[in-house]
Design a protein around this motif. Structure first.
Motif, PDB file in Angstrom:
ATOM      1  N   ILE A 157       0.868  -1.172   0.000  1.00  0.00           N
ATOM      2  CA  ILE A 157       0.000   0.000   0.000  1.00  0.00           C
ATOM      3  C   ILE A 157       0.906   1.224   0.000  1.00  0.00           C
ATOM      4  N   ALA A 158       0.715   2.087  -0.972  1.00  0.00           N
ATOM      5  CA  ALA A 158       1.518   3.301  -1.066  1.00  0.00           C
ATOM      6  C   ALA A 158       0.605   4.512  -1.006  1.00  0.00           C
ATOM      7  N   TYR A 159       0.921   5.433  -0.109  1.00  0.00           N
ATOM      8  CA  TYR A 159       0.184   6.689  -0.010  1.00  0.00           C
ATOM      9  C   TYR A 159       0.998   7.780  -0.693  1.00  0.00           C
ATOM     10  N   SER A 160       0.308   8.695  -1.344  1.00  0.00           N
ATOM     11  CA  SER A 160       1.000   9.766  -2.055  1.00  0.00           C
ATOM     12  C   SER A 160       0.135  11.014  -2.086  1.00  0.00           C
ATOM     13  N   LEU A 161       0.628  12.027  -2.794  1.00  0.00           N
ATOM     14  CA  LEU A 161      -0.076  13.298  -2.905  1.00  0.00           C
ATOM     15  C   LEU A 161      -0.562  13.503  -4.334  1.00  0.00           C
ATOM     16  N   SER A 162      -1.721  14.129  -4.461  1.00  0.00           N
ATOM     17  CA  SER A 162      -2.200  14.516  -5.778  1.00  0.00           C
ATOM     18  C   SER A 162      -1.310  15.628  -6.325  1.00  0.00           C
ATOM     19  N   ASP A 163      -1.421  15.877  -7.625  1.00  0.00           N
ATOM     20  CA  ASP A 163      -0.575  16.903  -8.251  1.00  0.00           C
ATOM     21  C   ASP A 163      -0.796  18.274  -7.612  1.00  0.00           C
ATOM     22  N   ASP A 164      -2.044  18.630  -7.361  1.00  0.00           N
ATOM     23  CA  ASP A 164      -2.337  19.948  -6.785  1.00  0.00           C
ATOM     24  C   ASP A 164      -1.778  20.073  -5.371  1.00  0.00           C
ATOM     25  N   THR A 165      -1.959  19.028  -4.565  1.00  0.00           N
ATOM     26  CA  THR A 165      -1.462  19.072  -3.193  1.00  0.00           C
ATOM     27  C   THR A 165       0.050  19.120  -3.158  1.00  0.00           C
ATOM     28  N   ARG A 166       0.689  18.344  -4.026  1.00  0.00           N
ATOM     29  CA  ARG A 166       2.152  18.347  -4.066  1.00  0.00           C
ATOM     30  C   ARG A 166       2.685  19.704  -4.513  1.00  0.00           C
ATOM     31  N   ALA A 167       2.026  20.322  -5.504  1.00  0.00           N
ATOM     32  CA  ALA A 167       2.470  21.634  -5.977  1.00  0.00           C
ATOM     33  C   ALA A 167       2.338  22.683  -4.874  1.00  0.00           C
TER      34      ALA A 167
END
Length: 246
Positions: A157-167
Motif C-alpha cells: 500500500i503506497a500513499y501519495s499526494l495529488s498533483d495539486d497538493t504536491r504543488a
C-alpha cells in the motif's frame, strides 16, 4: 595587524544551521584595478547560500496492490485456477470506488528440492492487481474486499499526494527555503560589515517520499476489518542562491 580588503584576500566560510550553508567569494578580480580607479575592488563580491526545507502533507491518494495465487500440474492449469479470482478481485476493488490501474500475470515452475536434486511438482501463477483511490480512508475496505474475493496476499500500500497538493506543498517549501537562504546570507554578510543585494542565480531541486505500509494483514480472514493509519507524505526542496554583496 596587517589588514587587506575583502577582494584581495578572498573569504570562504561554511556555517551549518537549520540546513543552510554559505560561501563568500569575490568575483571582481582582485588586484586588477588601475591605481587611480575609484571603483571599490569588492563591488562584485558575492555570497552563495544553500538552504533546504521540508513540508508535510496528509496523503490524498493511495495505491493498493494485491495478488491472487493459483497452482496446477501444468502452466495452463495454474493460469486457469487463478484467472477467476483475479477478475473477482478487480471487480470488487472497482465496486468499492477504486480504479484498477495495472494488472500483471506471471507463471513459474515449482520444484521440490532434495539431496537427489529437484523434482517438478507443478506450476504457480500469480495475478497482481493495483488499484488507486483518492479516498484514503477506504484503503482498509479495499484490502478487505480484495481478500474476501480471492486475493491471497497484499503486495503493498503506497500513499501519495495529488498533483495539486504536491504543488502547493512544494511552493510552501520553496518559500521557506528562500527565506532561510536570504536570512543566512544576511547573517554572514553582516559579520563582514556588508549587506545582501539582489539574487544573481537560483537553483532548486525537490523530492517527495511516499508513505508505504506493508504490515496489515489479514484481518478480513477472521471476519474483522483492516485498519490502516498512514503517516504524512514529505516534500523536500533545496535551493542554491548566489547574492550580490553590497
Amino acid at each position: 595587524m596587517d589588514t587587506q580588503p575583502l577582494a584581495a584576500i578572498g573569504i570562504a566560510a561554511l556555517l551549518l544551521a537549520g540546513g543552510v550553508g554559505f560561501v563568500l567569494a569575490d568575483t571582481g578580480g582582485a588586484g586588477t584595478a588601475a591605481p587611480n580607479d575609484s571603483t571599490p575592488a569588492t563591488a562584485n563580491a558575492t555570497v552563495s547560500v544553500g538552504a533546504d526545507a521540508t513540508v508535510e502533507r496528509s496523503p490524498d491518494e493511495a495505491t493498493v496492490t494485491v495478488a491472487a495465487v493459483g497452482r496446477g500440474e501444468t502452466a495452463a492449469a495454474a493460469r486457469n485456477n487463478v484467472s477467476g479470482d483475479a477478475d473477482a478481485v478487480s471487480d470488487a476493488l472497482e465496486a468499492e470506488g477504486a480504479t484498477v490501474t495495472s494488472s500483471r500475470f506471471t507463471v513459474r515452475p515449482e520444484y521440490d528440492y532434495s539431496q537427489d536434486g529437484r523434482e517438478l511438482v507443478g506450476y504457480v501463477a500469480v495475478h497482481t492487481v493495483a488499484a488507486e483511490t483518492s479516498d484514503v480512508d477506504t484503503v482498509g475496505s479495499l484490502v478487505d474486499a480484495a481478500v474476501d474475493n480471492g486475493a491471497d496476499r497484499v503486495e503493498g500500500i503506497a500513499y501519495s499526494l495529488s498533483d495539486d497538493t504536491r504543488a502547493d506543498a512544494r511552493d510552501e517549501a520553496l518559500t521557506t527555503a528562500m527565506d532561510r537562504a536570504r536570512g543566512g546570507a544576511t547573517t554572514l554578510a553582516t559579520a563582514e560589515d556588508r549587506s545582501v543585494g539582489d539574487a544573481l542565480s537560483i537553483q532548486t531541486s525537490a523530492s517527495g517520499q511516499p508513505v508505504v505500509r506493508a504490515e496489515y494483514a489479514t484481518a478480513a480472514d477472521a471476519g474483522g476489518q483492516t485498519n490502516i493509519s498512514p503517516g504524512p507524505v514529505t516534500v523536500d526542496v533545496s535551493v542554491q542562491v548566489t547574492y550580490e554583496l553590497e
